[in-house]
Write a protein that holds these residues in place. Structure first.
Motif, short mmCIF file in Angstrom:
data_model
loop_
_atom_site.label_atom_id
_atom_site.label_comp_id
_atom_site.label_asym_id
_atom_site.label_seq_id
_atom_site.Cartn_x
_atom_site.Cartn_y
_atom_site.Cartn_z
N LEU A 1 -1.25 -2.76 -4.32
CA LEU A 1 -0.95 -3.90 -5.20
C LEU A 1 -0.99 -5.17 -4.37
O LEU A 1 -0.47 -5.22 -3.26
CB LEU A 1 0.41 -3.74 -5.86
CG LEU A 1 0.86 -4.90 -6.77
CD1 LEU A 1 1.58 -4.36 -8.00
CD2 LEU A 1 1.77 -5.89 -6.03
N TYR A 2 -1.61 -6.20 -4.94
CA TYR A 2 -1.68 -7.51 -4.29
C TYR A 2 -1.40 -8.58 -5.34
O TYR A 2 -1.86 -8.49 -6.48
CB TYR A 2 -3.06 -7.74 -3.70
CG TYR A 2 -3.33 -9.17 -3.27
CD1 TYR A 2 -2.88 -9.66 -2.05
CD2 TYR A 2 -4.04 -10.04 -4.10
CE1 TYR A 2 -3.13 -10.97 -1.65
CE2 TYR A 2 -4.30 -11.35 -3.72
CZ TYR A 2 -3.84 -11.81 -2.51
OH TYR A 2 -4.08 -13.10 -2.13
N PHE B 1 0.86 -1.18 0.00
CA PHE B 1 0.00 0.00 0.00
C PHE B 1 0.90 1.23 0.00
O PHE B 1 1.94 1.26 0.68
CB PHE B 1 -0.90 0.04 1.24
CG PHE B 1 -1.87 -1.09 1.35
CD1 PHE B 1 -3.18 -0.94 0.91
CD2 PHE B 1 -1.49 -2.32 1.90
CE1 PHE B 1 -4.10 -1.99 1.03
CE2 PHE B 1 -2.39 -3.36 2.02
CZ PHE B 1 -3.70 -3.20 1.58
N VAL B 2 0.48 2.28 -0.72
CA VAL B 2 1.28 3.50 -0.79
C VAL B 2 0.38 4.71 -0.55
O VAL B 2 -0.71 4.82 -1.14
CB VAL B 2 1.97 3.64 -2.16
CG1 VAL B 2 2.73 4.96 -2.24
CG2 VAL B 2 2.93 2.48 -2.39
N ALA B 3 0.84 5.61 0.30
CA ALA B 3 0.17 6.90 0.52
C ALA B 3 0.92 7.95 -0.30
O ALA B 3 2.13 8.12 -0.14
CB ALA B 3 0.20 7.27 2.00
N LEU C 1 4.59 -2.24 -8.22
CA LEU C 1 3.71 -1.10 -8.00
C LEU C 1 4.36 0.20 -8.45
O LEU C 1 3.70 1.08 -9.01
CB LEU C 1 3.31 -1.02 -6.52
CG LEU C 1 2.31 0.09 -6.17
CD1 LEU C 1 1.04 -0.04 -7.00
CD2 LEU C 1 1.97 0.07 -4.68
N ALA C 2 5.66 0.33 -8.22
CA ALA C 2 6.36 1.55 -8.64
C ALA C 2 6.27 1.75 -10.15
O ALA C 2 6.21 2.89 -10.63
CB ALA C 2 7.82 1.48 -8.20
N TRP D 1 6.28 -14.74 -13.04
CA TRP D 1 6.27 -14.06 -11.75
C TRP D 1 6.81 -12.65 -11.89
O TRP D 1 7.64 -12.38 -12.74
CB TRP D 1 7.07 -14.84 -10.72
CG TRP D 1 6.77 -14.41 -9.32
CD1 TRP D 1 7.62 -13.83 -8.44
CD2 TRP D 1 5.52 -14.55 -8.64
NE1 TRP D 1 6.99 -13.57 -7.25
CE2 TRP D 1 5.69 -14.01 -7.35
CE3 TRP D 1 4.28 -15.04 -8.99
CZ2 TRP D 1 4.67 -13.96 -6.41
CZ3 TRP D 1 3.26 -15.00 -8.05
CH2 TRP D 1 3.48 -14.47 -6.77
N TRP D 2 6.31 -11.75 -11.06
CA TRP D 2 6.74 -10.36 -11.08
C TRP D 2 7.70 -10.10 -9.93
O TRP D 2 7.65 -10.75 -8.89
CB TRP D 2 5.51 -9.45 -10.94
CG TRP D 2 4.78 -9.24 -12.23
CD1 TRP D 2 4.12 -10.18 -12.95
CD2 TRP D 2 4.66 -8.02 -12.95
NE1 TRP D 2 3.58 -9.62 -14.08
CE2 TRP D 2 3.89 -8.29 -14.11
CE3 TRP D 2 5.11 -6.73 -12.74
CZ2 TRP D 2 3.57 -7.31 -15.04
CZ3 TRP D 2 4.79 -5.75 -13.67
CH2 TRP D 2 4.03 -6.04 -14.81
N ASP D 3 8.55 -9.11 -10.13
CA ASP D 3 9.37 -8.61 -9.03
C ASP D 3 8.47 -7.72 -8.19
O ASP D 3 8.21 -6.57 -8.54
CB ASP D 3 10.56 -7.82 -9.58
CG ASP D 3 11.44 -7.28 -8.48
OD1 ASP D 3 11.11 -7.48 -7.29
OD2 ASP D 3 12.47 -6.64 -8.79
#
Length: 387
Positions: free
Chosen positions: A63-64, A9-11, A127-128, A120-122
Motif C-alpha cells: 500500500l502506498y 509492504f506485507v509478506a 492495508l489490514a 485522509w486514511w489511517d
C-alpha cells in the motif's frame, strides 16, 4: 505544504529470511522491518527502491499513499491461483495493470487525485482492512478483477465502444475488504452501482463433509501425497483454495458482459443526475418545512404581541436600559416582531414614528443604533442626511 508519503509492504505466504531483511535494511535505515513487513513514511525524502521489484522479490501486498493525492495497492498471487491471462483481461490501463514475475502474478491498482487528499486514511490500518481481498481472489472470487477494470473505465483509459469483460456475481453486495479497496481507490459509487445491475446475486456452494470425503477418496494417490507433502513443507498457504477450486466448490463464475464503456459511463451519469435531483427535492422540501414552521411560530408570537403591544414596547425599554450588548440583541429581536405586527395590523406609520422617537432618546448609544440599522429598523445617519 510539506510532502508526505507512506509505504507499507506485507509478506503473507512466507516470512522474510534474515538475509532478505538485511537487504531491506541496506535500503532504509529508518524503515520498520520484520519477518512479515516493511513500513516507512517520508516527509522530505523517498523510498530508494522500486516497489515493483520489491513485490516481485519479497512481498505479497503493498500500500502506498501520498498527501498530493496518489494511492496504490499491489497484490501478488501464485500463478496457479490467478491465471496471468485472466488478470490481463481486466487490468487494461495505467490505473490497473498486471504482470507475471516468476511463479507469481502481480496486480497494481492506483488512483490519482490532482486536488490532493481531503479525506485522509489511517495509514496504519488501511492495508489490514484491504488485504483480505487477496484471499478472496485466490478462492476464485473475481470481483476484485472487475473493480480493477472499472477503475480504468473511470479514468477514461478505454475507448467508449470497448466491451466490458465477464461480470462476476455479487457486485451489488461487496465484502468489507472489497468496499475498503473501492473506497481507498476512490471508485465512483454511481459507476459501481451501474455495473452491478448486470451482476448476478452471489451464491457460494459450500460442499458438505460427506461430499468432500467422497471426492477425496476418488483423488489419485499421487495427488493426495503431493498435497500432504506441500502441507508439511509449509507450502500450504493456498492449498485449500486450490483443492476447492478443483472440487468445484468455489465462487460462482462470472457471466458474459457485453455493455460498452460508453454505456456504463452514461448510466453512471444518469444515476448521479437522478440522485442530485432527489437531493435537491429533499432539500427544497426541508427548506419549505422549516420556513412553514418559522412562519407559524412567528404568527404565534405576533398574536401574543397583539394582545398587549404596549407591554412589549415597555419590555424593549427595559432591555435597552441595561446597556448590555446581549440585551440590546434581545431588544432588536422584539422590535423586529413589533415591526411585523405593525405591517400585519396596518400600523406601519405608527411603528416608524415610535422608532424615530426611540432613536432620538438613545442617540448617544452608537452600539444600539448600529444594531437597529443593521436590522433595517431605522435608516442610517447618512441616508437621513439632507442632500
Amino acid at each position: 505544504m510539506s510532502e508526505y508519503q507512506y509505504y507499507e509492504f506485507v509478506a503473507i505466504d512466507r516470512p522474510l529470511t534474515d538475509a532478505e531483511q538485511g537487504e531491506l535494511r541496506a535500503v532504509s535505515t529508518r524503515g520498520r522491518i520484520s519477518a512479515s513487513s516493511f513500513v516507512n513514511d517520508y516527509q522530505w525524502g523517498d523510498l530508494k527502491a522500486d516497489p515493483r521489484k520489491w513485490m516481485e522479490r519479497y512481498f505479497d501486498a503493498h500500500l502506498y499513499l501520498a498527501n498530493w493525492g496518489s494511492r496504490r495497492i499491489a497484490l501478488r498471487l501464485p500463478a496457479q491461483l490467478l491465471d496471468p491471462d485472466l488478470a490481463a483481461t481486466y487490468c487494461v490501463g495505467h490505473a490497473a495493470s498486471s504482470w507475471a514475475a516468476g511463479e507469481h502474478v502481480i496486480l497494481d491498482l492506483c488512483s490519482e487525485d490532482e486536488d490532493g487528499d481531503e479525506a485522509w486514511w489511517d495509514e496504519e490500518t488501511a492495508l489490514a482492512s484491504i488485504v483480505p481481498v487477496r484471499a478472496e481472489l485466490a478462492a476464485g472470487d473475481h470481483r476484485l478483477l472487475y473493480l480493477a477494470w472499472l477503475l480504468c473505465v473511470q479514468d477514461r483509459q478505454l475507448d467508449e465502444d470497448a466491451l466490458e469483460p465477464p461480470v462476476p456475481p455479487g457486485l451489488g453486495t461487496l465484502s468489507g475488504p472489497l468496499r475498503s479497496l473501492a473506497a481507498f481507490l476512490r471508485l465512483d459509487e454511481d459507476l459501481l452501482a451501474t455495473a452491478a445491475r448486470a451482476s448476478a446475486p452471489l451464491t457460494t456452494r459450500t460442499p458438505s463433509a460427506a461430499a468432500l470425503a467422497k471426492w477425496v477418496r476418488r483423488l489419485p494417490v499421487a495427488d493426495k501425497d503431493e498435497a500432504i507433502v506441500r502441507l508439511l513443507r509449509g507450502d500450504g498457504a493456498h492449498l485449500r483454495a486450490e483443492l476447492l477450486r478443483r472440487y468445484g466448490g468455489g465462487t460462482a463464475q462470472a457471466m458474459g458482459g457485453g455493455r460498452t464503456v460508453g454505456e456504463l459511463l452514461a448510466g453512471a451519469e444518469t444515476r448521479w443526475a437522478g440522485q442530485q435531483r432527489q437531493a435537491e427535492e429533499r432539500a427544497a422540501a426541508e427548506r419549505a418545512r422549516r420556513e412553514a414552521a418559522a412562519a407559524a411560530a412567528r404568527e404565534q408570537r405576533l398574536d401574543a404581541l397583539a394582545a398587549d403591544p404596549e407591554q412589549a414596547w415597555q419590555h424593549v425599554a427595559e432591555l435597552i436600559a441595561t446597556k448590555k450588548p446581549k440585551e440590546y440583541d434581545s431588544a432588536v429581536g422584539l422590535l423586529i416582531d413589533l415591526q411585523a405586527l405593525g405591517e400585519r395590523e396596518g400600523q406601519r406609520k405608527a411603528f416608524r414614528g415610535r422608532m424615530h422617537q426611540l432613536r432620538l432618546e438613545h442617540a448617544r448609544k452608537p452600539s444600539l443604533l448600529d444594531r437597529l440599522e443593521r436590522a433595517g429598523l431605522i435608516a442610517s445617519a447618512s441616508d437621513e442626511a439632507p442632500a
